[in-house]
Design a protein around this motif. Structure first.
Motif, mmCIF file in Angstrom:
data_model
loop_
_atom_site.group_PDB
_atom_site.id
_atom_site.type_symbol
_atom_site.label_atom_id
_atom_site.label_comp_id
_atom_site.label_asym_id
_atom_site.label_seq_id
_atom_site.Cartn_x
_atom_site.Cartn_y
_atom_site.Cartn_z
ATOM 1 N N THR A 195 50.985 3.098 60.972
ATOM 2 C CA THR A 195 51.246 4.537 60.984
ATOM 3 C C THR A 195 52.640 4.806 61.556
ATOM 4 O O THR A 195 53.190 3.974 62.294
ATOM 5 N N PRO A 196 53.211 5.972 61.258
ATOM 6 C CA PRO A 196 54.510 6.321 61.849
ATOM 7 C C PRO A 196 54.473 6.343 63.381
ATOM 8 O O PRO A 196 55.444 5.948 64.030
ATOM 9 N N THR A 197 53.356 6.796 63.949
ATOM 10 C CA THR A 197 53.237 6.842 65.407
ATOM 11 C C THR A 197 53.311 5.448 66.015
ATOM 12 O O THR A 197 54.039 5.208 66.982
ATOM 13 N N LEU A 198 52.547 4.510 65.436
ATOM 14 C CA LEU A 198 52.593 3.127 65.918
ATOM 15 C C LEU A 198 53.994 2.546 65.762
ATOM 16 O O LEU A 198 54.470 1.812 66.630
ATOM 17 N N LEU A 227 65.704 8.302 60.673
ATOM 18 C CA LEU A 227 66.211 8.978 61.863
ATOM 19 C C LEU A 227 65.266 8.774 63.047
ATOM 20 O O LEU A 227 65.704 8.625 64.195
ATOM 21 N N GLY A 228 63.961 8.765 62.785
ATOM 22 C CA GLY A 228 62.984 8.514 63.838
ATOM 23 C C GLY A 228 63.072 7.098 64.371
ATOM 24 O O GLY A 228 62.923 6.856 65.580
ATOM 25 N N ILE A 229 63.331 6.133 63.483
ATOM 26 C CA ILE A 229 63.498 4.738 63.919
ATOM 27 C C ILE A 229 64.733 4.618 64.808
ATOM 28 O O ILE A 229 64.693 3.979 65.870
ATOM 29 N N ALA A 230 65.831 5.239 64.370
ATOM 30 C CA ALA A 230 67.068 5.186 65.154
ATOM 31 C C ALA A 230 66.876 5.832 66.521
ATOM 32 O O ALA A 230 67.387 5.335 67.538
ATOM 33 N N MET A 231 66.134 6.943 66.572
ATOM 34 C CA MET A 231 65.870 7.602 67.852
ATOM 35 C C MET A 231 65.087 6.690 68.782
ATOM 36 O O MET A 231 65.405 6.573 69.976
ATOM 37 N N ALA A 232 64.061 6.021 68.255
ATOM 38 C CA ALA A 232 63.257 5.126 69.086
ATOM 39 C C ALA A 232 64.111 3.998 69.647
ATOM 40 O O ALA A 232 64.075 3.698 70.850
ATOM 41 N N MET A 233 64.903 3.356 68.774
ATOM 42 C CA MET A 233 65.745 2.252 69.238
ATOM 43 C C MET A 233 66.756 2.738 70.278
ATOM 44 O O MET A 233 67.000 2.077 71.295
ATOM 45 N N ASN A 234 67.329 3.889 70.029
ATOM 46 C CA ASN A 234 68.393 4.409 70.875
ATOM 47 C C ASN A 234 67.881 4.891 72.229
ATOM 48 O O ASN A 234 68.423 4.550 73.287
ATOM 49 N N LEU A 235 66.815 5.695 72.219
ATOM 50 C CA LEU A 235 66.303 6.274 73.464
ATOM 51 C C LEU A 235 65.703 5.213 74.385
ATOM 52 O O LEU A 235 65.900 5.238 75.601
ATOM 53 N N PHE A 236 64.986 4.263 73.800
ATOM 54 C CA PHE A 236 64.366 3.224 74.631
ATOM 55 C C PHE A 236 65.378 2.159 75.061
ATOM 56 O O PHE A 236 65.262 1.609 76.165
ATOM 57 N N GLY A 237 66.350 1.851 74.179
ATOM 58 C CA GLY A 237 67.307 0.796 74.492
ATOM 59 C C GLY A 237 68.496 1.289 75.285
ATOM 60 O O GLY A 237 68.662 0.958 76.466
ATOM 61 N N HIS A 238 69.347 2.113 74.644
ATOM 62 C CA HIS A 238 70.545 2.618 75.317
ATOM 63 C C HIS A 238 70.209 3.667 76.375
ATOM 64 O O HIS A 238 71.071 4.016 77.185
ATOM 65 N N GLY A 239 68.985 4.188 76.345
ATOM 66 C CA GLY A 239 68.565 5.165 77.342
ATOM 67 C C GLY A 239 67.822 4.521 78.498
ATOM 68 O O GLY A 239 68.394 4.232 79.555
ATOM 69 N N PHE A 273 59.506 12.568 70.358
ATOM 70 C CA PHE A 273 58.415 12.253 69.424
ATOM 71 C C PHE A 273 57.720 13.530 68.952
ATOM 72 O O PHE A 273 57.385 13.658 67.764
ATOM 73 N N ILE A 274 57.519 14.465 69.867
ATOM 74 C CA ILE A 274 56.880 15.744 69.486
ATOM 75 C C ILE A 274 57.737 16.479 68.458
ATOM 76 O O ILE A 274 57.241 16.972 67.438
ATOM 77 N N PHE A 275 59.046 16.561 68.708
ATOM 78 C CA PHE A 275 59.948 17.220 67.755
ATOM 79 C C PHE A 275 59.964 16.474 66.415
ATOM 80 O O PHE A 275 60.023 17.087 65.346
ATOM 81 N N LEU A 276 59.920 15.150 66.493
ATOM 82 C CA LEU A 276 59.937 14.334 65.281
ATOM 83 C C LEU A 276 58.704 14.587 64.427
ATOM 84 O O LEU A 276 58.804 14.812 63.207
ATOM 85 N N LYS A 277 57.531 14.574 65.050
ATOM 86 C CA LYS A 277 56.278 14.815 64.316
ATOM 87 C C LYS A 277 56.258 16.231 63.735
ATOM 88 O O LYS A 277 55.783 16.449 62.611
ATOM 89 N N ARG A 278 56.777 17.198 64.488
ATOM 90 C CA ARG A 278 56.812 18.580 63.999
ATOM 91 C C ARG A 278 57.666 18.683 62.738
ATOM 92 O O ARG A 278 57.259 19.294 61.733
ATOM 93 N N ASP A 279 58.838 18.073 62.769
ATOM 94 C CA ASP A 279 59.734 18.164 61.623
ATOM 95 C C ASP A 279 59.219 17.360 60.433
ATOM 96 O O ASP A 279 59.456 17.735 59.275
#
Length: 462
Positions: free
Chosen positions: A102-105, A146-158, A205-211
């Motif tokens: 799933t996208p969430t997983l 865009l969601g994949i990039a956000m996950a990699m970026n926020l968890f890694g560079h963040g 994630f909430i904004f991502l699922k909404r969009d």
């Protein structure tokens, strides 16, 4: 702390405001950045020819600074093209596809794996390691690029880079500047990193699922989801499976080598890039009998075309922001006051001298100073200043030096290390095939909310 702000500082600050405004309204910033470089050079040197030359010099400086990232992304894309054109990629992603359904997983799995690897080897190598395998899986289960990039970026560079619990380069710099043990900064940063990371990633994630639900975000293609299979490939199904096993094994050996030989940052990225290049060669020679040499060249051309296409729009804005740090002297010359530590550091230090002292104001100021010093896209260049200012504020307040130091460190790295400065998040954007400026815009609100909540939390932890 006497800071002499000159006209150069105010011009730089004005153009930062213009650039941010243009980005918010989704306007191209290239012309603004070029005008900013020209204006600053003209005021600094008083020479028309020198100012015009500075534009070209700034581009050279920016390309030189970004070149390792451009190269590794280009080679990873070339490797991905070789994998997909021979059908090996389908074999490689099959085991992951059975787990990530799933996208969430996909979002949380990619994010957590990225965070774990980044703790040990920093985010850029982690992006390269994960990209070729997990990005296609996530796209196929419906998570937008865009969601994949956000996950990699926020968890890694963040999260991973702002805490830097394993390599400890960031807390070492801030603790030395603050004059406290490194363990104090790490201990103080743990709750703040958890709060910042939790608030930001959940909000994103909430904004991502909404969009996604509203149809604003859809699954797009990616450079790592290149689906055309080359019919001239002579690899049998058995050899595809063998190579599909050997490739992850090679990257696992990379991870072992990084640990054994203490390779981090650029050294780790170079190891991954070299390994990917060897994989391209082996696949081309094995799969395309008699035509392997030309196929290798073709894959590399595809990779480099993609790399420079993605990085092209970023070079002018990176060139402008590099003027805020050590790039100023390299591009324009020694025209800043002798007491200057770089334009962005001067601005951050000046801010700290004009605010009243209290726990609340101290926390807000350290977040603001950290964010300002991160604008050069490094995240690390200004954190020593953050430690010094935290020490000064804590002396006046009477407590909280470790918390203030950790807070400034987190703000500087989340902004500049980074999740908001476009060229700092290019590795994740490029691997996922998304616009880095769009990724920065998507990150802006979640990261801002996270910084606000973390700053408030720091006021109670001091």
């Amino acid at each position: 702390m006497g800071i002499d702000l000159t006209s150069l500082h105010w011009i730089y600050l004005s153009f930062i405001g213009l650039i941010i405004a243009f980005m918010v309204f989704r306007k191209d910033t290239t012309i603004i950045c070029i005008l900013g470089i020209f204006t600053i050079a003209a005021v600094a040197t008083g020479s028309l020819t020198g100012s015009i030359s500075s534009i070209f010099s700034s581009f050279i400086y920016a390309i030189t600074e970004l070149l390792p990232t451009i190269l590794v992304i280009s080679i990873i894309v070339a490797m991905s093209r070789s994998l997909t054109s021979t059908g090996i990629n389908d074999v490689m992603i099959k085991p992951f596809a059975s787990f990530i359904r799933t996208p969430t997983l996909a979002y949380w799995t990619i994010g957590l794996v990225m965070m774990f690897i980044s703790w040990f080897f920093w985010p850029s190598p982690a992006v390269a390691l994960l990209g070729a395998v997990l990005v296609p899986v996530a796209l196929r289960v419906g998570l937008p690029a865009l969601g994949i990039a956000m996950a990699m970026n926020l968890f890694g560079h963040g999260i991973a880079l702002s805490g830097d619990f394993v390599i400890q380069a960031a807390p070492k710099l801030t603790s030395d500047a603050a004059g406290i043990p490194i363990g104090d900064v790490i201990s103080a940063s743990i709750p703040l990193v958890i709060i910042m990371g939790g608030v930001t990633t959940v909000t994103a994630f909430i904004f991502l699922k909404r969009d996604m639900k509203q149809g604003k975000l859809k699954v797009e293609t990616s450079p790592l989801l290149f689906t055309e299979t080359d019919t001239s490939s002579s690899l049998s199904p058995v050899w595809r499976r063998i190579i599909a096993i050997l490739i992850p094994a090679a990257f696992i050996l990379n991870v072992v080598a990084m640990s054994v030989f203490s390779l981090q940052g650029g050294d780790a990225t170079a190891l991954i890039g070299g390994t990917a290049m060897f994989i391209v060669l082996i696949i081309s020679l094995a799969a395309f009998k008699g035509d392997g040499l030309s196929k290798t060249t073709g894959f590399l051309i595809d990779g480099f075309q993609f790399g420079f296409k993605v990085f092209g729009p970023v070079i002018p804005i990176a060139a402008f922001f590099y003027l805020g740090d050590s790039g100023f002297n390299a591009i324009i010359g020694d025209h800043l006051p002798q007491t200057s530590h770089g334009i962005v550091n001067d601005l951050g230090a000046a801010l700290s001298t004009v605010v009243p002292i209290s726990q609340a104001v101290g926390a807000v100021t350290l977040t603001a100073v950290g964010a300002i010093t991160g604008l050069d896209g490094s995240g690390f260049s200004g954190i020593s200043l953050v430690g010094s200012i935290a020490s000064l504020f804590a002396d006046s307040i009477g407590s909280g030096v470790a918390t203030l130091t950790a807070l400034g460190q987190i703000a500087a790295i989340w902004v500049g290390g980074g999740t908001l400065v476009p060229w700092a998040l290019i590795p994740a954007a490029a691997i996922c095939g998304v616009d880095p400026f769009e990724l920065a815009r998507r990150n802006l609100l979640p990261v801002t909310i996270g910084l606000v909540v973390t700053t408030i939390a720091a006021m109670f932890l001091m």
